[in-house]
Structure formats: C-alpha cells, structure tokens
Design an enzyme around this catalytic site. Sequence first.
Site, mmCIF file in Angstrom:
data_model
loop_
_atom_site.group_PDB
_atom_site.id
_atom_site.type_symbol
_atom_site.label_atom_id
_atom_site.label_comp_id
_atom_site.label_asym_id
_atom_site.label_seq_id
_atom_site.Cartn_x
_atom_site.Cartn_y
_atom_site.Cartn_z
ATOM 1 N N ASP A 58 -6.900 7.358 7.005
ATOM 2 C CA ASP A 58 -6.131 8.400 6.223
ATOM 3 C C ASP A 58 -6.358 9.800 6.305
ATOM 4 O O ASP A 58 -5.375 10.620 6.252
ATOM 5 C CB ASP A 58 -6.186 7.985 4.740
ATOM 6 C CG ASP A 58 -5.496 6.545 4.210
ATOM 7 O OD1 ASP A 58 -4.581 6.344 4.629
ATOM 8 O OD2 ASP A 58 -6.288 5.894 3.390
ATOM 9 N N LYS A 101 -9.384 -0.975 -1.191
ATOM 10 C CA LYS A 101 -10.099 -0.214 -0.268
ATOM 11 C C LYS A 101 -11.516 0.275 -0.306
ATOM 12 O O LYS A 101 -12.219 0.442 0.471
ATOM 13 C CB LYS A 101 -9.285 1.325 -0.243
ATOM 14 C CG LYS A 101 -7.912 1.453 0.289
ATOM 15 C CD LYS A 101 -7.231 2.663 0.501
ATOM 16 C CE LYS A 101 -6.115 2.775 1.109
ATOM 17 N NZ LYS A 101 -5.565 4.100 1.511
HETATM 18 P P1 NAP Z 1 -4.894 8.828 -7.529
HETATM 19 O O1 NAP Z 1 -6.077 8.145 -7.152
HETATM 20 O O2 NAP Z 1 -4.149 8.619 -9.010
HETATM 21 O O3 NAP Z 1 -5.143 10.447 -7.657
HETATM 22 C C1 NAP Z 1 -4.236 11.402 -8.157
HETATM 23 C C2 NAP Z 1 -5.304 12.544 -9.038
HETATM 24 O O4 NAP Z 1 -4.177 13.635 -9.411
HETATM 25 C C3 NAP Z 1 -5.695 11.838 -10.133
HETATM 26 O O5 NAP Z 1 -7.350 12.121 -10.213
HETATM 27 C C4 NAP Z 1 -4.917 12.564 -11.403
HETATM 28 O O6 NAP Z 1 -5.391 12.366 -12.636
HETATM 29 C C5 NAP Z 1 -4.761 13.750 -10.658
HETATM 30 N N1 NAP Z 1 -3.685 14.459 -11.218
HETATM 31 C C6 NAP Z 1 -2.546 14.212 -11.813
HETATM 32 N N2 NAP Z 1 -1.542 15.214 -12.169
HETATM 33 C C7 NAP Z 1 -2.285 16.454 -11.770
HETATM 34 C C8 NAP Z 1 -1.958 17.870 -11.907
HETATM 35 N N3 NAP Z 1 -0.961 18.473 -12.398
HETATM 36 N N4 NAP Z 1 -2.918 18.728 -11.309
HETATM 37 C C9 NAP Z 1 -4.100 18.196 -10.912
HETATM 38 N N5 NAP Z 1 -4.509 16.798 -10.679
HETATM 39 C C10 NAP Z 1 -3.504 15.773 -11.200
HETATM 40 O O7 NAP Z 1 -3.703 8.589 -6.459
HETATM 41 P P2 NAP Z 1 -3.825 8.762 -5.094
HETATM 42 O O8 NAP Z 1 -3.831 7.192 -4.510
HETATM 43 O O9 NAP Z 1 -4.970 9.663 -4.435
HETATM 44 O O10 NAP Z 1 -2.426 9.388 -4.438
HETATM 45 C C11 NAP Z 1 -1.925 10.750 -4.788
HETATM 46 C C12 NAP Z 1 -0.831 10.872 -3.863
HETATM 47 O O11 NAP Z 1 -0.788 10.754 -2.678
HETATM 48 C C13 NAP Z 1 0.416 9.906 -4.329
HETATM 49 O O12 NAP Z 1 1.545 10.613 -4.748
HETATM 50 C C14 NAP Z 1 0.441 9.141 -3.255
HETATM 51 O O13 NAP Z 1 1.739 8.506 -3.061
HETATM 52 C C15 NAP Z 1 0.067 9.994 -2.059
HETATM 53 N N6 NAP Z 1 -0.413 9.204 -0.875
HETATM 54 C C16 NAP Z 1 0.179 9.604 0.280
HETATM 55 C C17 NAP Z 1 -0.591 9.197 1.338
HETATM 56 C C18 NAP Z 1 0.382 9.394 2.678
HETATM 57 O O14 NAP Z 1 0.006 8.685 3.763
HETATM 58 N N7 NAP Z 1 1.285 10.330 2.754
HETATM 59 C C19 NAP Z 1 -1.332 8.188 1.145
HETATM 60 C C20 NAP Z 1 -2.148 8.132 0.400
HETATM 61 C C21 NAP Z 1 -1.508 8.723 -0.823
HETATM 62 P P3 NAP Z 1 -5.344 11.328 -13.595
HETATM 63 O O15 NAP Z 1 -5.725 10.267 -13.094
HETATM 64 O O16 NAP Z 1 -6.196 11.674 -14.788
HETATM 65 O O17 NAP Z 1 -3.889 11.447 -13.786
#
Ligand code: NAP
Length: 288
Positions: free
Chosen positions: A107, A71
């Site tokens: 998104d 992306k």
């Molecule tokens: P990402 O880039 O890994 O971001 C997640 C962030 O949350 C990271 O910075 C992580 O920190 C942090 N985190 C983890 N545990 C936490 C807590 N307890 N409190 C606060 N922050 C915390 O992942 P992403 O791609 O953004 O995706 C995030 C979620 O959205 C996933 O579940 C994904 O499946 C979902 N998603 C859904 C859609 C949809 O269309 N519905 C689209 C995109 C993503 P660390 O890296 O230090 O662990």
Amino acid sequence: MIVSGSTKIVGIVGYPVAHSVSPQMHNAAFEHLGLDWEYIPFEIHPEDLKKGIDGLRAEGVLGFNVTIPHKEAIIPLLDEVTKLPRLIGAVNTVKNENGKLVGYNTDGAGFVDSLKFDAGVDPKEKNVVLLGAGGAAKAVAVMLAETGAASISITDIDEKKADDLSAHVGSHFNSKICSLKTGSADLAAAISNADIVVNATPIGMHPKENECPIAESSGLRAESIVFDLIYNPPETKLMKLAKEKGAKAVNGLGMLVRQGAISLSIWTDHDAPVDVMLKAAKEALGIK
Ligand code: NAP
C-alpha cells in the site's frame, strides 16, 4: 480463461470481498502477459482466518492480497514478515515461497509510486501534511519517512491516534514528524508550508462526499500537490478546492492500481502492465 491443473492460483483474502476490483485488475494483467494464472476472491470470516490460511497453504496457492479486516490479524499466521509491514503493522500481500508464507505491504509503496508517476512529485526532502492517522495513513507515513520526506505533520480528529503514529514513525526514521490538532492554527500554518497534502481520512467519500477535510481558509498554495486516497468519487471536495487554488490534485485510483502492480511483480517476477490494470479497475468501478 479456463482454469486447469497447471493454472497458478493467487487471490484476495477478506471479509467481505465481493466489492474488490482486484480480481478484474489482476486477471486482465495475467491475460495481457500471457500467464496461465488466475486471481480468485477468498471470503474468509475472521473466526476462520487460521483455518482458511492453512487451507490456502495446503492448496499450494502461490500468493494472495489481504484486505479488511485481516491486514493485522494475518501477521502471526505468517512464517516471515518483511521490515516495512512490521513497522506499518499490516500486511496486504503474501507470497508462498516453497511452502513458506512471507508477508509484504505494497500500500505504502503503491502510494509513493503514484505520487511519483501520477502526481509527478518525489516526496524525498518534501514537507508533507497527512490528514488522518488510521490504517491507510500508517502505510503512507512509514513509506513517506522511508523515502526521506523532510517533514510529516499528522492530524486526526482522534488526537491520540495522530500522537501515537507520529511517535511511532518518528522513533524509526530521520524525518521531522509531529502531530497537530485538527482545525488548529498550527495545522493551517503547516498546510501553507506543505509541498504535498495527503488525505487519508474518509472525508470526501460516501456518505461524506460533500465534506472537505480542511477549511477553505487554510492556506493551501498553488505550488502544493494534493493527493486524495479516495478514488470514488473520482474528484472530491478537497480536490476541487485544490484546483480552485491552482494546485494539482490526484485521486487514489493510481495508488490502488500500483499497490496491485507491485503485488503482481512480487508473485510473478514480471513487470506489471499498469495501464492494463488501470483500465480494468476503471471498468470494474464504472469510472470513465
Ligand atoms: P480509517 O482506518 O478509518 O482511518 C481514517 C482516520 O481518519 C480515522 O482515524 C478517522 O478518525 C480520521 N478522520 C476522520 N475524519 C477526520 C477529519 N475530518 N480530520 C482528520 N482525521 C479524520 O480508514 P483507512 O482504512 O485508513 O482509509 C482512509 C481512506 O483511505 C478511505 O477513504 C479509504 O477508502 C482510502 N484508502 C484508499 C486506498 C487506495 O488504494 N487508494 C487504500 C486504503 C484506503 P475516526 O476513526 O475517529 O473517525
């Protein structure tokens, strides 16, 4: 569906892409609309991204979605990138406009559409708590600010990520934006004042399906709406907690479908059949 010389081709570029439900969603929509279009997964290794995109351009592919891990890396390979994906720093949709590859991000818009139509709340002038400051949270934060949210309080276990996202979005929009420490009293206060709480962390999905990104004692109100970006499982611990407190909770399936619907409209100039796409996504994911 028989692919012929006149079939218009779109698809998804990622590595891996086998898990994606986008082909089922889009092909169901094309069939419903009676369009001779086909959506194909293109698995392209990160080292081959430039070659792969050149190949799609040469083939005359009319557009494609972009997923993990491309992306951000796709941006310098495109001819033009619209304003919001530039601010988000990520492109998830590309349209081939007469040989010119133009990048979009649907998104964030899919998230806001799902908030409006699935959760029944317009984020304009609302106070929002955003849990997580990773890739998805960037699109969510930029689009909330673009839509006119009154305030966005961002928290991430990696404090620097929350600080950076808060400073970045705050420098481009008028919403009041701040970063708060995970587990802090300030965060609990923001949650108790929030109209909308968004989970953009992976806490609640496998292997952390029994965890919740906020404490049970945080002051989540019955009037709040909880939007969990996770859609598998369809009901997370956070959503259960919200319902126990009398609050409305929705999962991320609507966001997934609506970002796809917006991509489809960008490519075809047709209104997307959201219900048809939702049904196909549920079938592909095995969700009732
Ligand atoms: P990402 O880039 O890994 O971001 C997640 C962030 O949350 C990271 O910075 C992580 O920190 C942090 N985190 C983890 N545990 C936490 C807590 N307890 N409190 C606060 N922050 C915390 O992942 P992403 O791609 O953004 O995706 C995030 C979620 O959205 C996933 O579940 C994904 O499946 C979902 N998603 C859904 C859609 C949809 O269309 N519905 C689209 C995109 C993503 P660390 O890296 O230090 O662990």
